[in-house]
Design a protein around this motif. Structure first.
Motif, short mmCIF file in Angstrom:
data_model
loop_
_atom_site.label_atom_id
_atom_site.label_comp_id
_atom_site.label_asym_id
_atom_site.label_seq_id
_atom_site.Cartn_x
_atom_site.Cartn_y
_atom_site.Cartn_z
N PRO A 73 3.32 19.58 18.10
CA PRO A 73 4.43 21.06 17.83
C PRO A 73 4.79 21.27 18.01
O PRO A 73 5.65 20.58 18.48
CB PRO A 73 2.36 21.67 18.62
N ALA A 74 5.46 22.08 17.98
CA ALA A 74 6.80 23.15 18.07
C ALA A 74 6.75 23.02 19.69
O ALA A 74 8.03 22.98 20.68
CB ALA A 74 7.08 24.58 17.56
N ALA A 75 5.82 23.52 20.08
CA ALA A 75 5.41 23.54 22.04
C ALA A 75 4.55 22.82 22.29
O ALA A 75 3.33 23.04 22.38
CB ALA A 75 4.65 25.09 22.16
N ARG A 76 5.58 21.50 23.16
CA ARG A 76 4.58 20.60 23.57
C ARG A 76 3.91 21.02 24.55
O ARG A 76 3.78 21.86 25.33
CB ARG A 76 6.22 19.22 23.65
N THR A 77 2.77 19.99 24.53
CA THR A 77 2.32 19.81 25.57
C THR A 77 2.33 19.20 27.20
O THR A 77 2.98 18.40 26.60
CB THR A 77 0.55 19.72 25.13
N LEU A 78 1.89 19.31 28.28
CA LEU A 78 2.07 18.34 29.53
C LEU A 78 2.20 17.09 28.44
O LEU A 78 2.56 16.42 28.92
CB LEU A 78 1.20 19.04 30.08
N ALA A 79 0.55 16.46 27.81
CA ALA A 79 0.45 15.20 27.29
C ALA A 79 1.48 14.69 26.50
O ALA A 79 1.97 13.88 26.48
CB ALA A 79 -0.68 15.47 26.66
N HIS A 80 1.84 15.48 25.38
CA HIS A 80 2.86 15.33 24.86
C HIS A 80 4.51 14.96 25.44
O HIS A 80 5.25 14.00 24.76
CB HIS A 80 3.20 16.54 23.52
#
Lengths: 270, 277
Positions: A73-80
């Motif tokens: 996604p455009a807004a990455r999660t911490l895991a990404h």
């Protein structure tokens, strides 16, 4: 081999006032699990833009990037963020001069909650040893380290997240030649030991020869050639690739012959 | 820290600055011990000794109600320094935080925060302080409030520009790629790199705050009698120049020494710590 990272028809357009600049134009390629893919091209060819999109610093204007089969996604999660790490060109700037080496290495451990809180100081020491530095360097300021040592710290920081993919943005071009060779060897060893995948951005084709499995050649935002490293050097298809190889400063007789042959072909075509 | 002090002492001008600052600070802290007439800081009247020129035991002379000027200057330093420290302790964190947030986040946040800062910067400081003091009671607390209100925007400007250049550094990108929070990037990564410039400016400003506070009380808007204040001492004495010169000259010199001292140290710190403006 399976694809770890897939770019599918990715474009990036920057707007500067009324002008639109197509930094990356309709690019698709896969990065396979465990390989080192070199991205080469001159400055302005879009290779850094590709890196920044992979890292999620900004999203593509069009197209998608998938990691392990899952759309990023455009807004990455911490895991990404944890899964894709970066080693920058200039270790003088990439390490905060006001924080100790240990504090810089601890940050990824703290952010992602890796290991017990009490074990993290020891983990920082291990990380330093894994890149060939003494564990007690943790208490030093980056100023007290040489360029090569700083780059080793930056590599250790990228390892701290235990990520699968490391984007290396010209990691050796700020170092002198001998240090360069040692850092490249370290990177090669780490990749073999840990099964890491590298996206290696560079304009230095002699570095590419030493480390890359495949090479993606970019010209003005377009992917013009993607082939195994041997093919790129023995039988480059695209004229731009030939020009790039022709521009490499050469030392050995083999390389001189190769260059002469390539340039001859090129002159005939022109 | 030790190295900084060593470099400061090696240069004659900054050594003089350190000496003056030390003198001012020590007189303020130990006013009770040093002052020959500690009670003269308050509402004491001694008409037998009024308006005396400098002579033992009144080394700076006495004022129009017979109080020892030397003792009053020591206590005035205490009030001025306290005012300066309190103003900076309130203004600096506010100004620095706004500057960091505006500089790092950019976009609309930056636009709104910096335009508010510009509004404050566009008002002449003395006018703002005078109108605030006019609206409120002219007490020490309100004096601090007025000076604080005009002081924080300068720190916002300073830190905003620093943060904007620091955020282009690789270490900010590195922290972002790792996934560190904005709070971490702003306060743990960028702020430490702004500290030398902030400390330098604070040292310079301590002198300026004392000067501004004195100007306010010179105009009758600052600290009120009988509390000793350098600005109002100069103002009261000005009417009796040149005959009773000691009434203005000594408090005036006291202001000069404090402002000059903090400026010398601030300039030297800027050179040593490399915090330009």
């Amino acid at each position: 081999m399976t694809a770890l990272l897939s770019l599918d028809r990715v474009s990036k357009t920057f707007t500067q006032g009324r002008h639109e600049v197509r930094a990356v134009d309709d690019v698709s390629f896969d990065v396979r699990q465990g390989e080192c893919l070199a991205i080469v091209g001159e400055s302005g060819s879009g290779k850094s833009t590709i890196a920044n999109m992979i890292l999620g610093i900004y999203p593509p204007t069009a197209g998608t990037i998938a990691f392990k089969g899952e759309m990023l996604p455009a807004a990455r999660t911490l895991a990404h963020r944890r899964a894709i790490q970066l080693v920058q060109q200039n270790p003088l700037s990439s390490l905060n001069p006001k924080r100790t080496v240990g504090a810089s290495l601890r940050l990824p451990l703290d952010v992602h909650g890796l290991g017990e809180r009490s074990a993290r100081a020891a983990r920082v020491g291990e990380l330093l040893e894994e890149v060939g530095l003494p564990a007690d360097y943790a208490s030093r300021a980056p100023d007290a380290l040489s360029g090569g040592q700083r780059q080793r710290v930056a590599i250790a920081r990228a390892l701290a997240c235990q990520s699968d993919l490391v984007v290396l943005d010209e990691p050796t071009s700020a170092l002198d030649v001998l240090v360069q060779a040692r850092v490249l060897k370290l990177l090669n060893d780490l990749r073999k030991d840990r099964g890491l995948t590298y996206v290696f951005i560079t304009h230095d084709l002699s570095v590419v020869r030493n480390i890359a499995d495949r090479v993606a050649v970019f010209e003005r935002g377009r992917l013009v050639e993607l082939n195994p490293t041997e093919t790129i050097f023995s039988d480059p298809h695209h004229p731009y690739t030939r020009r790039l190889i022709g521009a490499v400063p050469v030392v050995t007789a083999d390389e001189v012959r190769l260059r002469d042959r390539l340039m001859e072909n090129e002159n005939e075509r022109a | 820290m030790k190295r900084t002090l060593f470099i400061l002492l090696r240069n004659p001008l900054s050594a003089l600055g350190l000496f003056l600052v030390a003198m001012v600070v020590l007189s303020a802290v130990f006013a009770d011990v040093i002052a020959p007439f500690p009670t003269h800081a308050g509402a004491v009247v001694d008409f037998a000794n009024f308006n005396r020129p400098p002579e033992w035991p009144y080394i700076f002379g006495t004022d129009l109600v017979g109080r020892d000027l030397f003792s009053r200057i020591l206590y005035a330093y205490r009030i001025s320094l306290l005012l300066g420290v309190v103003v900076l302790v309130i203004a600096v964190p506010i100004g620095v935080t706004i500057g960091l947030v505006a500089g790092y986040l950019g976009g609309w946040t930056e636009y709104v925060l910096m335009r508010i800062t510009d509004v404050f910067l566009s008002i002449p400081p003395l006018v703002l302080a005078m109108s605030m003091m006019g609206l409120l009671q002219p007490t020490l607390t309100n004096g601090m409030l007025a000076v604080t209100a005009m002081w924080w925007p300068w720190y916002t400007r300073l830190v905003y520009n620093l943060a904007r250049s620091e955020k282009e550094e690789g270490y900010v990108l590195a922290a972002e790629v790792i996934g560190a929070s904005r709070m971490h990037v702003i306060f743990r990564e960028i702020l430490p790199n702004c500290v030398p410039s902030i400390v330098t400016k604070m040292t310079l400003d301590l002198g300026f705050v004392i000067l501004i506070a004195s100007s306010l009380s010179f105009l009758g808007l600052g600290v009120q009698p009988p509390t000793p204040d350098l600005g109002s001492m100069v103002a009261d004495g000005a009417k009796y120049l040149p005959d009773s010169w000691w009434l203005t000259v000594f408090p005036g010199l006291a202001i000069l020494v404090a402002v000059f001292g903090f400026n010398l140290v601030g300039d030297a710190l800027r050179d040593v710590l490399g915090g330009g403006q």
